[in-house]
Design a protein around this motif. Structure first.
Motif, PDB file in Angstrom:
ATOM      1  N   ASP A 458       1.118  -1.160   0.039  1.00  0.00           N
ATOM      2  CA  ASP A 458       0.015   0.206  -0.005  1.00  0.00           C
ATOM      3  C   ASP A 458       0.910   1.318   0.024  1.00  0.00           C
ATOM      4  O   ASP A 458       0.349   2.284  -0.033  1.00  0.00           O
ATOM      5  N   ASP A 459       2.125   0.959  -0.062  1.00  0.00           N
ATOM      6  CA  ASP A 459       3.124   2.166   0.330  1.00  0.00           C
ATOM      7  C   ASP A 459       3.607   3.143  -0.802  1.00  0.00           C
ATOM      8  O   ASP A 459       4.136   4.008  -0.675  1.00  0.00           O
ATOM      9  N   THR A 460       3.352   2.561  -2.117  1.00  0.00           N
ATOM     10  CA  THR A 460       3.926   3.001  -3.430  1.00  0.00           C
ATOM     11  C   THR A 460       3.167   3.186  -4.390  1.00  0.00           C
ATOM     12  O   THR A 460       2.072   2.572  -4.732  1.00  0.00           O
ATOM     13  N   ALA A 461       3.596   4.590  -5.368  1.00  0.00           N
ATOM     14  CA  ALA A 461       2.917   4.485  -6.463  1.00  0.00           C
ATOM     15  C   ALA A 461       4.048   4.160  -7.709  1.00  0.00           C
ATOM     16  O   ALA A 461       3.491   3.400  -8.594  1.00  0.00           O
ATOM     17  N   THR A 462       5.147   4.811  -7.517  1.00  0.00           N
ATOM     18  CA  THR A 462       6.143   4.557  -8.742  1.00  0.00           C
ATOM     19  C   THR A 462       6.634   3.072  -8.816  1.00  0.00           C
ATOM     20  O   THR A 462       6.703   2.543  -9.843  1.00  0.00           O
ATOM     21  N   SER A 463       6.862   2.232  -7.676  1.00  0.00           N
ATOM     22  CA  SER A 463       7.229   0.880  -8.000  1.00  0.00           C
ATOM     23  C   SER A 463       6.126   0.043  -8.317  1.00  0.00           C
ATOM     24  O   SER A 463       6.316  -0.878  -9.159  1.00  0.00           O
ATOM     25  N   VAL A 464       4.873   0.374  -8.408  1.00  0.00           N
ATOM     26  CA  VAL A 464       3.529  -0.176  -8.913  1.00  0.00           C
ATOM     27  C   VAL A 464       3.619  -0.235 -10.437  1.00  0.00           C
ATOM     28  O   VAL A 464       3.438  -0.926 -11.352  1.00  0.00           O
ATOM     29  N   ARG A 465       3.590   1.358 -10.633  1.00  0.00           N
ATOM     30  CA  ARG A 465       3.618   1.713 -12.247  1.00  0.00           C
ATOM     31  C   ARG A 465       5.024   0.780 -12.750  1.00  0.00           C
ATOM     32  O   ARG A 465       4.750   0.334 -14.116  1.00  0.00           O
ATOM     33  N   LEU A 466       6.044   0.989 -12.261  1.00  0.00           N
ATOM     34  CA  LEU A 466       7.328   0.050 -12.777  1.00  0.00           C
ATOM     35  C   LEU A 466       6.882  -1.487 -13.112  1.00  0.00           C
ATOM     36  O   LEU A 466       7.180  -1.707 -14.048  1.00  0.00           O
ATOM     37  N   LEU A 467       6.241  -1.901 -12.261  1.00  0.00           N
ATOM     38  CA  LEU A 467       5.777  -3.230 -12.286  1.00  0.00           C
ATOM     39  C   LEU A 467       4.887  -3.442 -13.443  1.00  0.00           C
ATOM     40  O   LEU A 467       5.086  -4.519 -14.018  1.00  0.00           O
ATOM     41  N   GLN A 468       3.964  -2.471 -13.482  1.00  0.00           N
ATOM     42  CA  GLN A 468       2.861  -2.700 -14.739  1.00  0.00           C
ATOM     43  C   GLN A 468       3.599  -2.484 -16.014  1.00  0.00           C
ATOM     44  O   GLN A 468       3.434  -3.122 -16.847  1.00  0.00           O
ATOM     45  N   VAL A 469       4.686  -1.472 -16.053  1.00  0.00           N
ATOM     46  CA  VAL A 469       5.393  -1.299 -17.195  1.00  0.00           C
ATOM     47  C   VAL A 469       6.111  -2.457 -17.647  1.00  0.00           C
ATOM     48  O   VAL A 469       5.949  -2.849 -18.929  1.00  0.00           O
ATOM     49  N   LEU A 470       6.867  -3.340 -16.733  1.00  0.00           N
ATOM     50  CA  LEU A 470       7.643  -4.353 -16.998  1.00  0.00           C
ATOM     51  C   LEU A 470       6.646  -5.608 -17.484  1.00  0.00           C
ATOM     52  O   LEU A 470       6.998  -5.995 -18.305  1.00  0.00           O
ATOM     53  N   LEU A 471       5.487  -5.666 -16.864  1.00  0.00           N
ATOM     54  CA  LEU A 471       4.548  -6.660 -17.168  1.00  0.00           C
ATOM     55  C   LEU A 471       4.089  -6.631 -18.587  1.00  0.00           C
ATOM     56  O   LEU A 471       4.141  -7.445 -19.376  1.00  0.00           O
ATOM     57  N   GLU A 472       3.668  -5.342 -18.760  1.00  0.00           N
ATOM     58  CA  GLU A 472       2.619  -5.173 -19.962  1.00  0.00           C
ATOM     59  C   GLU A 472       4.043  -4.669 -20.928  1.00  0.00           C
ATOM     60  O   GLU A 472       3.651  -5.381 -22.271  1.00  0.00           O
ATOM     61  N   LYS A 473       4.801  -3.838 -21.093  1.00  0.00           N
ATOM     62  CA  LYS A 473       5.742  -3.447 -21.989  1.00  0.00           C
ATOM     63  C   LYS A 473       6.962  -4.495 -22.309  1.00  0.00           C
ATOM     64  O   LYS A 473       7.426  -4.699 -23.419  1.00  0.00           O
ATOM     65  N   LYS A 474       7.236  -5.114 -21.275  1.00  0.00           N
ATOM     66  CA  LYS A 474       8.620  -5.788 -21.580  1.00  0.00           C
ATOM     67  C   LYS A 474       8.183  -7.128 -21.635  1.00  0.00           C
ATOM     68  O   LYS A 474       8.841  -7.791 -22.643  1.00  0.00           O
ATOM     69  N   TYR A 475       7.362  -7.800 -21.107  1.00  0.00           N
ATOM     70  CA  TYR A 475       6.809  -9.074 -21.040  1.00  0.00           C
ATOM     71  C   TYR A 475       5.514  -9.379 -21.505  1.00  0.00           C
ATOM     72  O   TYR A 475       5.181 -10.704 -21.973  1.00  0.00           O
ATOM     73  N   GLY A 476       4.823  -8.471 -21.871  1.00  0.00           N
ATOM     74  CA  GLY A 476       3.771  -8.562 -22.766  1.00  0.00           C
ATOM     75  C   GLY A 476       2.595  -9.531 -21.796  1.00  0.00           C
ATOM     76  O   GLY A 476       1.658 -10.126 -22.327  1.00  0.00           O
ATOM     77  N   VAL A 477       2.473  -9.064 -20.610  1.00  0.00           N
ATOM     78  CA  VAL A 477       1.622  -9.875 -19.715  1.00  0.00           C
ATOM     79  C   VAL A 477       0.774  -8.971 -18.973  1.00  0.00           C
ATOM     80  O   VAL A 477       1.119  -7.970 -18.581  1.00  0.00           O
ATOM     81  N   LYS A 478      -0.583  -9.541 -18.965  1.00  0.00           N
ATOM     82  CA  LYS A 478      -1.551  -8.651 -17.995  1.00  0.00           C
ATOM     83  C   LYS A 478      -1.832  -9.482 -16.680  1.00  0.00           C
ATOM     84  O   LYS A 478      -2.243 -10.641 -16.837  1.00  0.00           O
ATOM     85  N   ALA A 479      -1.530  -8.897 -15.681  1.00  0.00           N
ATOM     86  CA  ALA A 479      -2.075  -9.326 -14.282  1.00  0.00           C
ATOM     87  C   ALA A 479      -2.913  -8.445 -13.488  1.00  0.00           C
ATOM     88  O   ALA A 479      -2.958  -7.307 -13.821  1.00  0.00           O
TER      89      ALA A 479
END
Ligand code: SF4
Length: 622
Positions: A458-479
């Motif tokens: 619940d502590d972070t906004a940037t790390s969550v966005r980085l995770l989303q960028v890696l999932l969607e843009k680097k690996y093409g994964v939706k979670a």
């Protein structure tokens, strides 16, 4: 910080405190036996400042004691009566709801244990409050009451807690601990659970993601050694679960119990020593509470410079301590609490039940990310006109929105969102390649996370966005990302969990059971983009006077310069609490760039581009 000791016996203890070393029972006894109370208070204040800076927390809360009928007869209790007694009362759920109002953030429920209430009545109280006042978090039922439900309704403790949690229970109070001594239990409360039962309930709650408080009733028949053993037992349990939010020393109110003469309250010196010693002994507890109801406002106010950082709240009518003769008022107005905290030179921070800051009531507040990687900015920071508020990145952004904070190392996403009102300073928290403290602990490889559920802190906004960028843009994964509110104890239901800060650093070294794969998000980014990753940038409010801006900037620069020479010293002071050695901390801090250069700016631009591509820039939180 230097202290002039009149009691030379305290000098070796101070040396341990400064090096982040844990205090022993013998150290605790030396502290209780000293007359050098001012030095003791300064040591505790030093530790408190490391943990919570200038913040003192309070909550707008309402105490509910739903009934005073109790099947037990603890000798120290002036509150309980038997069914049929003239002053016996039982509140209906409607009467309880009638005592609440929409601004309440915490409803604190404890009471007697009548023989004839059905289980559904207890659950209904929690559910009804949760449904009618969704912004009021319910903190309900002590370990003694939970154990009573477990035995009376023949349900395992875990099932009792699960049903209450499903109804809306968020945290548990810490009452019923009294003193963890069989000798005292036999003398004063032999029908009640002892230490073993109390810890079983609390550890079960922590496992379910229900954080709890802890208490110690002192000033009756216990010895100083028994008080210290009590603290050490709590410290060991906290090492195991990390689920305790605060420790509350409760000064015994003699009342008509006959245990002590009616007017023999604990002395202010004993109260202040106990607050200070608990701050020093309980090195792994985030907060120590000065419970003004039992201490009085005057002693609670002084306690805020003796290690306490928590004033409880407005309380709104308390009976248990007052039936035993407490001389404090029944409730305090919000403005009175704010004044007490300000008079102590601290920042009044209105909080929720998890100690998240909701509002601050002070000028010139500078935010501090409460993780090891931001210590170099503050280790040699001279506060002067500024006050320091440790606060997790996402909450710092929320307070910036309300203009309650003038500067701080803002999470990069918060800076992007608010950049028109902020002036960038040339400092940041950026990685060179790996970070070690923004980690995805996973049961699956990246590609297999498609369609899975990831728990995020619940502590972070940037790390969550980085995770989303890696999932969607680097690996093409939706979670699916789902926020976790209570640490890592309830993470087994997730396929992966994202942890940040010191928790992630600790787990990176020691592992997280059930999650075999560990991914460092900054390393994932670096391997992909060959760029550093900027997690936070220093910025301050544009309208600040030029002189204030210059002073703040030079104080940060100076602290950084001095700290960069002494990462080992920081490791000595802070490493132990995270389970790291001095050299681990040195290596960790050397992995960061703290100055915002062209490479970091390029990394910021690239991250921003990717975030905009997936249209997330204005999404503040999930
Ligand atoms: S202290 Fe609690 S359990 Fe003991 S008699 Fe009083 S209300 Fe009952």
């Amino acid at each position: 910080m230097s202290i002039n000791f009149r009691d030379q016996n305290l000098i070796p203890i101070w040396s341990k405190v400064q090096r982040g070393k844990r205090l022993s029972l013998e150290d605790g006894l030396a502290l209780y036996n000293t007359n050098d109370v001012i030095a003791l208070g300064k040591m505790a204040h030093f530790v408190q400042q490391q943990k919570s800076g200038d913040a003192v927390y309070f909550v707008l809360n309402q105490k509910i004691e739903h009934t005073n009928i109790c099947i037990l007869s603890c000798k120290f209790c002036d509150f309980a009566v038997k069914k049929g007694d003239a002053n016996a009362y039982e509140m209906t759920t409607e009467e309880i709801l009638g005592k609440l109002s929409p601004e309440i953030a915490e409803v604190h429920i404890t009471g007697g244990m009548p023989a004839d209430w059905p289980w559904e009545r207890y659950v209904d109280i929690v559910r009804s409050i949760h449904e009618k006042f969704p912004h009021a978090d319910v903190k309900a039922y002590t370990a003694v009451e939970i154990d009573f439900f477990h035995k009376k309704f023949r349900m395992p403790i875990e099932e009792v807690l699960r049903q209450l949690q499903a109804a809306g229970l968020k945290t548990m109070p810490g009452g019923g601990a009294e003193v963890f001594s069989e000798r005292v239990r036999k003398l004063l409360f032999n029908q009640k659970i002892g230490a073993k039962g109390w810890f079983e309930v609390h550890k079960t709650a922590h496992k379910l993601g229900i954080p709890t408080n802890s208490t110690m009733l002192y000033g009756h028949v216990e010895t100083l050694e028994e008080r210290l053993i009590h603290m050490i037992k709590l410290r060991e349990a906290q090492d195991e679960t990390g689920g305790f939010l605060t420790f509350i020393p409760l000064a015994f109110q003699p009342g008509d119990t006959g245990i002590k003469p009616t007017n023999q309250f604990t002395s202010a010196i004993d109260d202040l020593k106990t607050i200070a010693i608990s701050r020093l002994m309980l090195d792994n507890f985030p907060h120590i509470k000065a419970y003004w109801v039992m201490l009085t406002e005057e002693v609670a106010s002084v306690a805020l410079n003796f290690g306490a950082d928590d004033m409880d709240g407005t309380v709104g009518g308390e009976k248990i301590a007052h039936d035993a003769g407490a001389i404090s008022p029944m409730k305090l107005a919000k403005n009175q609490i704010i004044k007490i905290i300000r008079d102590a030179g601290k920042i009044p921070v209105e909080r929720d039940v998890y100690y998240n800051a909701l509002n601050v009531y002070a000028d010139n507040v500078v935010g501090k990310i409460p993780y090891l990687n931001s210590v170099p900015f503050y280790h040699h920071f001279e506060k002067r006109q500024f006050k320091i508020l440790p606060i997790v990145p996402r909450r710092m952004g929320l307070l910036e929105d309300k203009a309650q904070i003038i500067a701080g190392p803002f999470s990069l996403m918060d800076y992007f969102r608010q950049e028109e009102s902020l002036e960038l300073l040339p400092f940041c928290i950026a990685t060179r390649d790996q970070v070690k403290s923004v980690m995805l602990f996973s049961k699956e490889g990246w590609l297999d996370l498609n369609g899975k559920i990831i728990g995020i802190t619940d502590d972070t906004a940037t790390s969550v966005r980085l995770l989303q960028v890696l999932l969607e843009k680097k690996y093409g994964v939706k979670a699916t990302l789902e926020r976790m509110h209570a640490g890592v104890n309830d993470c087994s239901k997730f396929d992966a969990v994202l942890l940040i800060g010191d928790e992630a650093l600790h787990r990176n070294k020691h592992g997280l059971a059930g999650f075999e794969l560990v991914f460092d998000l900054a390393k994932e980014w670096y391997d992909w983009k060959k760029l550093p990753f900027v997690f936070a940038v220093w910025a301050m409010k544009k309208p600040l006077p030029e002189k204030t801006k210059q002073e703040l900037s030079s104080l940060i620069e100076r602290s950084l310069d001095m700290s960069e020479e002494h990462f080992g010293e920081i490791g000595e002071l802070h490493g132990k609490r995270i389970g790291l050695e001095r050299k681990d901390v040195e290596e960790y801090l050397e992995g960061f760039s703290y100055r915002l250069g062209e490479r970091e700016r390029e990394a910021m631009r690239e991250f921003r581009r990717l975030v905009e591509e997936i249209n997330m820039i204005n999404v503040h939180c999930l």
